[in-house]
Motif scaffolding. Sequence first.
Motif, PDB file in Angstrom:
ATOM      1  N   ASP A   1       0.837  -1.212   0.000  1.00 37.00           N
ATOM      2  CA  ASP A   1       0.000   0.000   0.000  1.00 37.00           C
ATOM      3  C   ASP A   1       0.870   1.260   0.000  1.00 37.00           C
ATOM      4  O   ASP A   1       0.569   2.250  -0.670  1.00 37.00           O
ATOM      5  N   SER A   2       1.953   1.221   0.766  1.00 36.58           N
ATOM      6  CA  SER A   2       2.837   2.388   0.819  1.00 36.58           C
ATOM      7  C   SER A   2       3.473   2.640  -0.545  1.00 36.58           C
ATOM      8  O   SER A   2       3.582   3.797  -0.984  1.00 36.58           O
TER       9      SER A   2
ATOM     10  N   ARG B   1       3.097   6.745 -12.554  1.00 36.75           N
ATOM     11  CA  ARG B   1       2.039   6.555 -11.559  1.00 36.75           C
ATOM     12  C   ARG B   1       1.921   5.090 -11.137  1.00 36.75           C
ATOM     13  O   ARG B   1       0.842   4.581 -10.822  1.00 36.75           O
TER      14      ARG B   1
ATOM     15  N   ARG C   1       3.039   6.868   3.105  1.00 33.44           N
ATOM     16  CA  ARG C   1       1.721   6.347   2.713  1.00 33.44           C
ATOM     17  C   ARG C   1       0.635   7.362   3.084  1.00 33.44           C
ATOM     18  O   ARG C   1       0.832   8.236   3.941  1.00 33.44           O
ATOM     19  N   LYS C   2      -0.533   7.195   2.456  1.00 35.37           N
ATOM     20  CA  LYS C   2      -1.580   8.213   2.635  1.00 35.37           C
ATOM     21  C   LYS C   2      -2.467   7.973   3.854  1.00 35.37           C
ATOM     22  O   LYS C   2      -2.860   8.901   4.529  1.00 35.37           O
ATOM     23  N   TYR C   3      -2.815   6.724   4.079  1.00 39.83           N
ATOM     24  CA  TYR C   3      -3.804   6.447   5.122  1.00 39.83           C
ATOM     25  C   TYR C   3      -3.271   6.822   6.505  1.00 39.83           C
ATOM     26  O   TYR C   3      -2.082   6.655   6.789  1.00 39.83           O
TER      27      TYR C   3
ATOM     28  N   ARG D   1       2.248   1.768  -3.457  1.00 34.88           N
ATOM     29  CA  ARG D   1       1.213   2.259  -4.384  1.00 34.88           C
ATOM     30  C   ARG D   1       0.972   3.752  -4.168  1.00 34.88           C
ATOM     31  O   ARG D   1       0.900   4.519  -5.120  1.00 34.88           O
ATOM     32  N   ASP D   2       0.911   4.173  -2.906  1.00 39.70           N
ATOM     33  CA  ASP D   2       0.680   5.592  -2.621  1.00 39.70           C
ATOM     34  C   ASP D   2       1.820   6.442  -3.153  1.00 39.70           C
ATOM     35  O   ASP D   2       1.607   7.493  -3.759  1.00 39.70           O
ATOM     36  N   LEU D   3       3.029   5.993  -2.907  1.00 39.27           N
ATOM     37  CA  LEU D   3       4.176   6.781  -3.347  1.00 39.27           C
ATOM     38  C   LEU D   3       4.269   6.793  -4.879  1.00 39.27           C
ATOM     39  O   LEU D   3       4.618   7.809  -5.488  1.00 39.27           O
TER      40      LEU D   3
ATOM     41  N   GLU E   1       2.064   6.975  -6.976  1.00 41.70           N
ATOM     42  CA  GLU E   1       1.172   7.974  -7.606  1.00 41.70           C
ATOM     43  C   GLU E   1       1.917   9.265  -7.899  1.00 41.70           C
ATOM     44  O   GLU E   1       1.508  10.059  -8.724  1.00 41.70           O
ATOM     45  N   LYS E   2       3.027   9.460  -7.201  1.00 34.51           N
ATOM     46  CA  LYS E   2       3.797  10.692  -7.416  1.00 34.51           C
ATOM     47  C   LYS E   2       4.867  10.504  -8.492  1.00 34.51           C
ATOM     48  O   LYS E   2       5.623  11.416  -8.775  1.00 34.51           O
TER      49      LYS E   2
END
Length: 614
Positions: free
Chosen positions: A183-184, A195, A345-347, A186-188, A190-191
């Motif tokens: 998950d981390s 993507r 990560r975002k969450y 995937r979030d990163l 995106e930048k």
Amino acid sequence: MAATIKSASSPALEPLPPPLTLVPETVIAMNGTVPSRPSTPRRSLVPRGLITRLRHRSSTLKAAATSHHKENREEIPDLPDDEFYQIPVYTIRELEYPHMGQGVYLDHSGTTIYAKSLIDSFAERMRTNLYGNPHSANGPAEKSGHVVDSVREKALRFLGADPKHFDLVFVANSTAGIKLVADSFRDLAEKTRSRSFWYGYHKDCHTSLVGVRELTNGQSHCFESDVEVEQWLDNPELHGEDRRYDLNPRPQGLGLFAYPGQSNMSGRRLPLSWTGRVRSSAALQNTYTLLDCAALAMTSPLHKVFKDPDSAPDFTCVSFYKIFGFPDLGALIVRKDSGHILTLRKYFGGGTVTMVSVLGGTWHKLKGRDATDSFAGGIRQDHGEHSYEIHDALEDGTLPFHSILALGEAIDVHYKLYGSMDNISRHTTSLSIRLYQKMRSLTHANGRHLCHIYSEDDGNGFGDPRRQGATIAFNLLDSKGYYIPYSDVEKIANENGCYVRSGGICCPGGIFTALEYEPWQLQRAFSAHHTCGPDGISLIQQLPTGVVRASLGAMSTKTDVDAFISFLQWTFLVQGSSKPIQLPFAERDYQVTNPDRRQSDATLVCAAHAVTCG
Ligand SMILES: Cc1ncc(COP(=O)(O)O)c(C=O)c1O
């Protein structure tokens, strides 16, 4: 991007220890020669009076083991060749695992079994203390917080990871640790320009590692062999130009390479050196490593994994219930120099954030940001009382603090019973070669082998803990050479008190490589409504779709091994049918104890029959 630059240095390769040489005992009842079944089943294989003597010896040894552990780990008293613990394994089994007396438990890869002392000491701590939610600030909460902190450090030390270089994030299990990393990333990702991130994984990966590829928008690659990984590591840039590898990480792209330390299907152990090679490769500076140690940690020390922080994996996952039987808890061990990437990560949840605005603007302040600052440049920075560690940024919600308390007890009890994971490694290595040799020796009257054992190096790894864990994957063949459905084998074994696992074993790449499946055959199995659990279709066109797995643990004994062999002999050779006759397990309350090593092999076989065949 600064956040993705890792420190690199050449990995110092450790000299390999000499392989364990084992003098196999006289193999009992080889080649299908089975002595007659004993007329009266035995209740216990222990001579009268012996238990009392062992109990006495055990308490003396327990005291010795405890003080030995505390004072001097080097001074190990002389032990018989087949004893690897200071307390004889039959004594450990008798006193600490009475609940294992119901059968022959050979599914330690599923979970190993907890010791009685662990449950007693955990219950005692729970009964005599008041533990509050560690997020609160009252006395009971503080007590829990203290437990969490001290067990975190104790667990790191148990695993051989220096708390100066590694942090431990409590998670539910290995899968949760893997998902946190995924998950981390995937979030990163995106930048990033694409993507997405690149994900490379070995074919021996557990299903939980394979699933990460679904977060990569198709940028993933399955390495089909060790050789392919080696070629990639030798020359990643070259492989990037190779059409086969056009899913390679782009030179500056974000990447993650994952593999298991030990296959959960076959028990094969994979090279630990790959993580260091990724880090020291100039072309792979943005590729991180995730080592899945769920299976490896069960019967192997991990100090080799963490010894050199420069070559250690960035992320390592373990499931503690596989090492201790209890608690049901896992960990993600994060190399501190690399941990900042996870804190992006975002969450966020309760516990991982310091301020959140909900009304009139949505902003928040993550502990992760401070955790990153706290370790700027890999060096602990002092930010006064408001500095956070990597785990503070990743443990969402209330920690399973009661389970963490139990973990501390589990580690203490484990040391007392077994001394070290090195001892467990030697013990299980010696038992697994015994199991392997005996299974290999089982033949039908016409000379055909009963067991088809799946091993990439023809079984040569057995006896060498660098190459093989205490797990055997196999199928059985009848006297005509036809496979016996694995689900039948598991069912009959279960009815006879032998507990193994069968099916796809959550190792899709490993299984279909072992079974030599081609992609179309997998499609065919799918369209025939086969599923990879024990309820799947065991045979399609006479070929198996899965395996049976027998796995040993720290408290397994020779009697367990011999009893299982005896079960195989009696059911599939003596009965001599491709549709084996079910033998009821008449003596369910027997005790798997066999301390009298002077008894003859013939007695042992009889004893094993008493255990398996009633
Ligand atoms: C090698 C390996 N990886 C991952 C897992 C998943 O572990 P858990 O179910 O504890 O998340 C297992 C479980 O058997 C395993 O053996």
